[in-house]
Scaffold this motif. Structure first.
Motif: not given
Length: 115
Positions: A32-33, A50, A52, A97
């Motif tokens: 996701n991130i 960061s 998403t 990540t």
């Protein structure tokens, strides 16, 4: 396994710009991130920004308004546009990540800002 490959570092004068790229490959389903960290000599590694999957971003106070993080999900790549660079931005920048509890880091790319 996830592989993260960074590129785009270099030497730039204060006030200049650089764009860093980080490409993810391998078992990337479930990520996701994606994030950028940096570590200056003698200092702890710190979060820079960061993003998403949906494009929601988060920035360190020290880079807000100067750095922009974007993401191309089709290419599994994130881009960190760094403008108005300062001497304090000199550091090794790492892509990061987390996937199912495992933390992955790229090899790092050096950014040096000169006066």
């Amino acid at each position: 396994q996830v592989q993260l490959v960074e590129s785009g570092g270099g030497l730039v004068q204060a006030g200049g710009s650089l764009r860093l790229s980080c490409s993810a490959s391998g078992n990337i389903v479930g990520i996701n991130i994606l994030a950028w960290y940096r570590q200056a000599p003698g200092k702890q590694r710190e979060l820079v920004a960061s993003i998403t999957n949906a494009g929601s971003t988060n920035y360190a106070e020290s880079v807000k308004g100067r750095f922009t993080l974007s993401r191309d999900n089709a290419k599994n790549t994130v881009y960190l546009q760094m403008n108005s660079l300062k001497l304090d931005d000199t550091a090794i920048y790492y892509c990061n990540t987390v996937r199912f509890g495992y933390i992955y880091w790229g090899q790092g790319t050096q950014v040096t800002v000169s006066s």
